[in-house]
Design a protein around this motif. Structure first.
Motif, PDB file in Angstrom:
ATOM      1  N   MET A 383      -2.194   2.801   6.680  1.00  0.00           N
ATOM      2  CA  MET A 383      -3.113   2.362   5.627  1.00  0.00           C
ATOM      3  C   MET A 383      -4.487   2.980   5.829  1.00  0.00           C
ATOM      4  SD  MET A 383      -3.807  -1.607   6.619  1.00  0.00           S
ATOM      5  CE  MET A 383      -4.515  -2.125   8.192  1.00  0.00           C
ATOM      6  N   ALA A 384      -5.183   3.151   4.721  1.00  0.00           N
ATOM      7  CA  ALA A 384      -6.504   3.773   4.742  1.00  0.00           C
ATOM      8  C   ALA A 384      -7.583   2.714   4.524  1.00  0.00           C
ATOM      9  CB  ALA A 384      -6.612   4.836   3.648  1.00  0.00           C
ATOM     10  N   PRO A 385      -8.695   2.807   5.247  1.00  0.00           N
ATOM     11  CA  PRO A 385      -9.818   1.886   5.032  1.00  0.00           C
ATOM     12  C   PRO A 385     -10.774   2.399   3.963  1.00  0.00           C
ATOM     13  CG  PRO A 385     -10.257   3.252   6.941  1.00  0.00           C
ATOM     14  CD  PRO A 385      -8.907   3.683   6.410  1.00  0.00           C
ATOM     15  N   MET A 386     -11.545   1.492   3.402  1.00  0.00           N
ATOM     16  CA  MET A 386     -12.633   1.810   2.459  1.00  0.00           C
ATOM     17  C   MET A 386     -12.131   2.564   1.226  1.00  0.00           C
ATOM     18  SD  MET A 386     -15.414   0.388   3.321  1.00  0.00           S
ATOM     19  CE  MET A 386     -16.597   1.262   2.308  1.00  0.00           C
ATOM     20  N   VAL A 387     -11.044   2.094   0.643  1.00  0.00           N
ATOM     21  CA  VAL A 387     -10.535   2.672  -0.604  1.00  0.00           C
ATOM     22  C   VAL A 387     -11.151   1.908  -1.769  1.00  0.00           C
ATOM     23  CG1 VAL A 387      -8.480   3.052  -2.013  1.00  0.00           C
ATOM     24  CG2 VAL A 387      -8.393   3.432   0.458  1.00  0.00           C
ATOM     25  N   ALA A 388     -11.711   2.639  -2.729  1.00  0.00           N
ATOM     26  CA  ALA A 388     -12.420   1.990  -3.838  1.00  0.00           C
ATOM     27  C   ALA A 388     -11.786   2.262  -5.195  1.00  0.00           C
ATOM     28  CB  ALA A 388     -13.882   2.444  -3.865  1.00  0.00           C
ATOM     29  N   THR A 389     -10.987   3.323  -5.327  1.00  0.00           N
ATOM     30  CA  THR A 389     -10.435   3.685  -6.627  1.00  0.00           C
ATOM     31  C   THR A 389      -8.932   3.913  -6.525  1.00  0.00           C
ATOM     32  OG1 THR A 389     -10.642   6.096  -6.385  1.00  0.00           O
ATOM     33  CG2 THR A 389     -12.610   4.891  -7.125  1.00  0.00           C
ATOM     34  N   LYS A 406       5.497   4.843   5.197  1.00  0.00           N
ATOM     35  CA  LYS A 406       5.027   3.899   4.194  1.00  0.00           C
ATOM     36  C   LYS A 406       3.511   3.967   4.101  1.00  0.00           C
ATOM     37  CE  LYS A 406       8.569   0.328   3.775  1.00  0.00           C
ATOM     38  NZ  LYS A 406       8.814  -1.132   3.750  1.00  0.00           N
ATOM     39  N   ALA A 407       2.999   3.877   2.868  1.00  0.00           N
ATOM     40  CA  ALA A 407       1.565   4.020   2.645  1.00  0.00           C
ATOM     41  C   ALA A 407       0.977   2.739   2.072  1.00  0.00           C
ATOM     42  CB  ALA A 407       1.283   5.178   1.687  1.00  0.00           C
ATOM     43  N   GLY A 408      -0.186   2.362   2.585  1.00  0.00           N
ATOM     44  CA  GLY A 408      -0.902   1.212   2.058  1.00  0.00           C
ATOM     45  C   GLY A 408      -2.390   1.438   2.124  1.00  0.00           C
ATOM     46  N   ILE A 409      -3.160   0.476   1.645  1.00  0.00           N
ATOM     47  CA  ILE A 409      -4.618   0.581   1.719  1.00  0.00           C
ATOM     48  C   ILE A 409      -5.193  -0.750   2.177  1.00  0.00           C
ATOM     49  CG2 ILE A 409      -4.755   2.328  -0.103  1.00  0.00           C
ATOM     50  CD1 ILE A 409      -5.960  -0.002  -1.871  1.00  0.00           C
ATOM     51  N   MET A 410      -6.391  -0.673   2.748  1.00  0.00           N
ATOM     52  CA  MET A 410      -7.158  -1.862   3.072  1.00  0.00           C
ATOM     53  C   MET A 410      -7.889  -2.326   1.816  1.00  0.00           C
ATOM     54  SD  MET A 410      -7.212  -2.706   6.436  1.00  0.00           S
ATOM     55  CE  MET A 410      -8.829  -3.365   6.811  1.00  0.00           C
ATOM     56  N   VAL A 411      -7.861  -3.618   1.566  1.00  0.00           N
ATOM     57  CA  VAL A 411      -8.647  -4.197   0.468  1.00  0.00           C
ATOM     58  C   VAL A 411      -9.881  -4.822   1.107  1.00  0.00           C
ATOM     59  CG1 VAL A 411      -8.714  -5.906  -1.377  1.00  0.00           C
ATOM     60  CG2 VAL A 411      -6.623  -4.589  -0.964  1.00  0.00           C
ATOM     61  N   GLU A 412     -10.979  -4.060   1.107  1.00  0.00           N
ATOM     62  CA  GLU A 412     -12.240  -4.541   1.669  1.00  0.00           C
ATOM     63  C   GLU A 412     -13.410  -4.216   0.745  1.00  0.00           C
ATOM     64  OE1 GLU A 412     -12.255  -2.802   5.555  1.00  0.00           O
ATOM     65  OE2 GLU A 412     -11.639  -0.848   4.806  1.00  0.00           O
ATOM     66  N   VAL A 413     -13.157  -3.413  -0.281  1.00  0.00           N
ATOM     67  CA  VAL A 413     -14.137  -3.147  -1.328  1.00  0.00           C
ATOM     68  C   VAL A 413     -13.742  -3.994  -2.538  1.00  0.00           C
ATOM     69  CG1 VAL A 413     -15.147  -1.367  -2.803  1.00  0.00           C
ATOM     70  CG2 VAL A 413     -14.443  -0.804  -0.478  1.00  0.00           C
ATOM     71  N   PRO A 414     -14.665  -4.741  -3.148  1.00  0.00           N
ATOM     72  CA  PRO A 414     -14.286  -5.612  -4.265  1.00  0.00           C
ATOM     73  C   PRO A 414     -13.515  -4.908  -5.375  1.00  0.00           C
ATOM     74  CG  PRO A 414     -16.478  -6.183  -3.522  1.00  0.00           C
ATOM     75  CD  PRO A 414     -16.079  -4.966  -2.738  1.00  0.00           C
ATOM     76  N   SER A 415     -13.830  -3.635  -5.638  1.00  0.00           N
ATOM     77  CA  SER A 415     -13.102  -2.919  -6.700  1.00  0.00           C
ATOM     78  C   SER A 415     -11.621  -2.824  -6.375  1.00  0.00           C
ATOM     79  CB  SER A 415     -13.690  -1.517  -6.891  1.00  0.00           C
ATOM     80  OG  SER A 415     -13.529  -0.728  -5.725  1.00  0.00           O
ATOM     81  N   ALA A 416     -11.268  -2.701  -5.113  1.00  0.00           N
ATOM     82  CA  ALA A 416      -9.854  -2.617  -4.733  1.00  0.00           C
ATOM     83  C   ALA A 416      -9.144  -3.930  -5.001  1.00  0.00           C
ATOM     84  CB  ALA A 416      -9.728  -2.234  -3.261  1.00  0.00           C
ATOM     85  N   ALA A 417      -9.837  -5.050  -4.806  1.00  0.00           N
ATOM     86  CA  ALA A 417      -9.235  -6.355  -5.101  1.00  0.00           C
ATOM     87  C   ALA A 417      -9.048  -6.526  -6.604  1.00  0.00           C
ATOM     88  CB  ALA A 417     -10.112  -7.475  -4.542  1.00  0.00           C
ATOM     89  N   LEU A 418     -10.061  -6.153  -7.369  1.00  0.00           N
ATOM     90  CA  LEU A 418      -9.977  -6.308  -8.817  1.00  0.00           C
ATOM     91  C   LEU A 418      -8.885  -5.430  -9.417  1.00  0.00           C
ATOM     92  CD1 LEU A 418     -13.790  -6.434  -9.654  1.00  0.00           C
ATOM     93  CD2 LEU A 418     -12.178  -8.343  -9.690  1.00  0.00           C
ATOM     94  N   LEU A 419      -8.603  -4.299  -8.773  1.00  0.00           N
ATOM     95  CA  LEU A 419      -7.581  -3.368  -9.270  1.00  0.00           C
ATOM     96  C   LEU A 419      -6.306  -3.421  -8.424  1.00  0.00           C
ATOM     97  CD1 LEU A 419      -9.859  -0.267 -10.014  1.00  0.00           C
ATOM     98  CD2 LEU A 419      -8.899  -1.876 -11.665  1.00  0.00           C
ATOM     99  N   ALA A 420      -6.091  -4.527  -7.726  1.00  0.00           N
ATOM    100  CA  ALA A 420      -4.958  -4.608  -6.804  1.00  0.00           C
ATOM    101  C   ALA A 420      -3.631  -4.352  -7.504  1.00  0.00           C
ATOM    102  CB  ALA A 420      -4.944  -5.976  -6.126  1.00  0.00           C
ATOM    103  N   HIS A 421      -3.479  -4.867  -8.730  1.00  0.00           N
ATOM    104  CA  HIS A 421      -2.206  -4.667  -9.443  1.00  0.00           C
ATOM    105  C   HIS A 421      -1.948  -3.194  -9.714  1.00  0.00           C
ATOM    106  CE1 HIS A 421      -5.313  -4.780 -12.511  1.00  0.00           C
ATOM    107  NE2 HIS A 421      -4.472  -4.324 -13.408  1.00  0.00           N
ATOM    108  N   ARG A 422      -3.023  -2.422  -9.981  1.00  0.00           N
ATOM    109  CA  ARG A 422      -2.854  -0.986 -10.215  1.00  0.00           C
ATOM    110  C   ARG A 422      -2.713  -0.224  -8.906  1.00  0.00           C
ATOM    111  NH1 ARG A 422      -7.415   0.854 -14.331  1.00  0.00           N
ATOM    112  NH2 ARG A 422      -6.369   2.851 -13.935  1.00  0.00           N
ATOM    113  N   MET A 423      -3.388  -0.703  -7.848  1.00  0.00           N
ATOM    114  CA  MET A 423      -3.220  -0.078  -6.534  1.00  0.00           C
ATOM    115  C   MET A 423      -1.752  -0.134  -6.115  1.00  0.00           C
ATOM    116  SD  MET A 423      -6.237   0.959  -5.388  1.00  0.00           S
ATOM    117  CE  MET A 423      -8.003   0.676  -5.598  1.00  0.00           C
TER     118      MET A 423
END
Length: 551
Positions: A383-389, A406-423
């Motif tokens: 997983m990658a940290p500090m993903v915003a888009t 397997k690939a994932g991302i860290m959700v630590e930027v609010p934009s990543a949480a708001l776009l979690a369904h698209r992430m």
């Protein structure tokens, strides 16, 4: 009896006489330092002192593990920092002795870090510790250190230097009370690893006299001054009995009605992975890969990285390991990556953003992870940290998938949480880092003691972001976990599960308390607790509402 309040960090009850450590003085008062033949001889003396100080930190790091080792390794990097050496060299060549040059150089760096704020301000106490040790070496006297109490005591201190925090003895320190610091400060992180009850940002504790009996509740965030001795000893004994009972929990993670919850470990290296593997965990939810990068002048080779990751994968055969790619920048600068000198590093080029200008840095790390997985037969998730888009997530996932991982991302930027369904349309899993998520959601430096109430993971706004992310995972039928410090809070763990979080990753010391707590509640109780926490107006009322529901 007086009750002081602070921010709870490590749950547990500790009782004992206060062992008050006064605020430390400067490294040395201005004076005539050692005299050398010329500027080059003075600079050579500084270089020797810097090597000795850095080597001392690294020796302690090798004797430690996990977060403590990472903190000490980062301090070694500060001792060898080329920017600090440049500042010291300028003053020496202008006629200053090495001691005065070190003090002036550190003062300049401290001023810069304080102005930057954010996570960078947390490095001030680390720099002051480096200064004290450099000056001691230059003067030919022993390096400073914390004298621990002889018997069980409550340690009361402004903050602790990394070397002192890593050397705490849980048998002699029954609880830790910090006047300053936040829930994610270096001292708090190490205390959590050692399972020492801890409260930070305690206003008014400066007036407590040495030897005063204190009762510390690390779950409620309270410090009782001069409580009734019999009642306090009974509470501490009851908590010790509870912890002994908790120590018998053997997993796997599930609620009382059988709802499964993956309990995972946060690790930093092979040693901490082998120690965590002895706990009842189902794998690793966070391997902080930056430990192998910090304190180095050059990037570790692919072979060096693969060997380090292979140690962790080998410790968990048949269980998956989530590796976070390099989380550097901000408070963890690298000599060979990143722009340097950013005005606001916490919002600058850090984490995945480092690969924008240097994609090879990430590609070589992914090659090393793939090689380690192939050599050990381990199951590596990345997983990658500090993903915003979404575009960042998609680009990262493509590079990971090309290597069969397997690939994932860290959700630590609010934009990543708001776009979690698209992430989740482009990645395989999400992991919520509540430490940075709280900092960015609340616009508050997570290391600032006077803002600790804002970065409390129980903040309803932070929990709303967690709930949004967890709900996206439920709809996509893809894993969503929490690997921030929130996962280590047994009461909050119930709330997170009630939101739909499927895995919790934490320091090994927190595994049994969290697992045991979850085993006492049903999934419906967890859902009710989540609703209560989300409906609260502040962290205090959120905790109170959940305690009223769950006991």
């Amino acid at each position: 009896m007086t009750v002081l309040g602070g921010t709870p960090v490590v749950p547990g009850v500790g009782y004992g006489p206060a062992y008050v450590v006064p605020a430390g003085p400067r490294a040395a008062e201005p004076h005539d330092g050692p005299h050398h033949a010329d500027a080059e001889a003075s600079l050579a003396a500084y270089d020797l002192a810097a090597r000795e100080v850095a080597d001392g930190y690294l020796r302690r790091a090798r004797a430690a593990s996990g977060d403590a080792a990472a903190v000490l390794t980062a301090s070694a990097g500060l001792a060898r920092d080329p920017g600090l050496r440049h500042a010291v060299a300028l003053d020496i060549r202008a006629g200053a002795d090495p001691v005065a040059a070190v003090q002036a150089g550190v003062d300049r760096f401290v001023a810069v870090l304080a102005d930057l704020g954010g996570s960078m301000a947390e490095r001030v106490s680390d720099l002051r510790d480096v200064e004290r040790r450099l000056v001691a070496r230059l003067l030919g006297v022993p390096e400073p250190g914390l004298d621990l109490p002889d018997g069980p005591s409550v340690l009361v201190v402004d903050d602790l230097a990394p070397a002192d925090a890593a050397g705490l003895d849980a048998k002699r320190v029954t609880a830790l009370v910090l006047r300053r610091g936040g829930p994610t400060s270096h001292t708090a992180i190490v205390a959590r690893q050692l399972a020492i009850p801890c409260v930070v940002g305690v206003a008014g504790v400066a007036a407590v006299a040495d030897g005063t009996p204190l009762l510390v509740d690390g779950a409620a965030g309270t410090v009782q001054v001069a409580p009734d001795g019999q009642a306090a000893r009974a509470r501490a004994a009851a908590d010790a009995a509870r912890r002994a009972a908790v120590a018998g929990w053997s997993g796997p993670g599930r609620t009382a009605d059988g709802h499964p919850v993956e309990i995972l470990a946060n690790v930093a290296d092979g040693a901490s992975a082998r120690a965590a593997a002895r706990a009842p965990v189902e794998g690793v939810g966070l391997l902080r890969t930056e430990l192998g990068f910090l304190g180095r002048e050059t990037e570790p080779t692919v072979a060096e990285q693969a060997a380090a990751y292979g140690e962790v994968l080998a410790a968990f055969p048949g269980r998956h390991v989530v590796l976070r790619t390099l989380d550097a920048g901000s408070d963890k600068p690298l000599a060979y990556a990143g722009p340097g000198g950013e005005h606001n590093p916490a919002l600058g080029v850090r984490g995945l953003r480092l690969s924008s200008d240097d994609p090879g840095l990430l590609d070589r790390q992914l090659d090393a992870i793939a090689a380690a997985a192939a050599a050990t037969g381990g199951e590596a998730w990345v997983m990658a940290p500090m993903v915003a888009t979404v575009a960042e997530a998609e680009g990262f996932a493509a590079r990971v998938h090309r290597r069969g991982l397997k690939a994932g991302i860290m959700v630590e930027v609010p934009s990543a949480a708001l776009l979690a369904h698209r992430m989740l349309q482009v990645v395989d899993f999400l992991s919520i880092g509540t430490n940075d998520l709280a900092q960015y959601a609340m616009a508050a430096d997570r290391s600032a003691a006077d803002l600790a109430y804002l970065t409390d993971p129980w903040q309803p706004a932070v929990l709303q972001f967690v709930a949004i992310t967890a709900d996206a995972g439920l709809h996509a039928r893809k894993p969503v976990g929490v690997c921030g410090e929130a996962a280590a809070d047994p009461l909050l763990a119930c709330v997170l599960v009630g939101m739909g979080v499927g895995s919790l990753s934490m320091a090994a010391a927190a595994v049994r308390p969290v697992g045991a707590r979850l085993s006492t509640v049903t999934s419906q109780q967890c859902e009710d607790a989540a609703e209560a926490a989300l409906s609260a107006d502040d962290p205090q009322s959120a905790r109170a509402a959940v305690r009223a529901l769950l006991g």
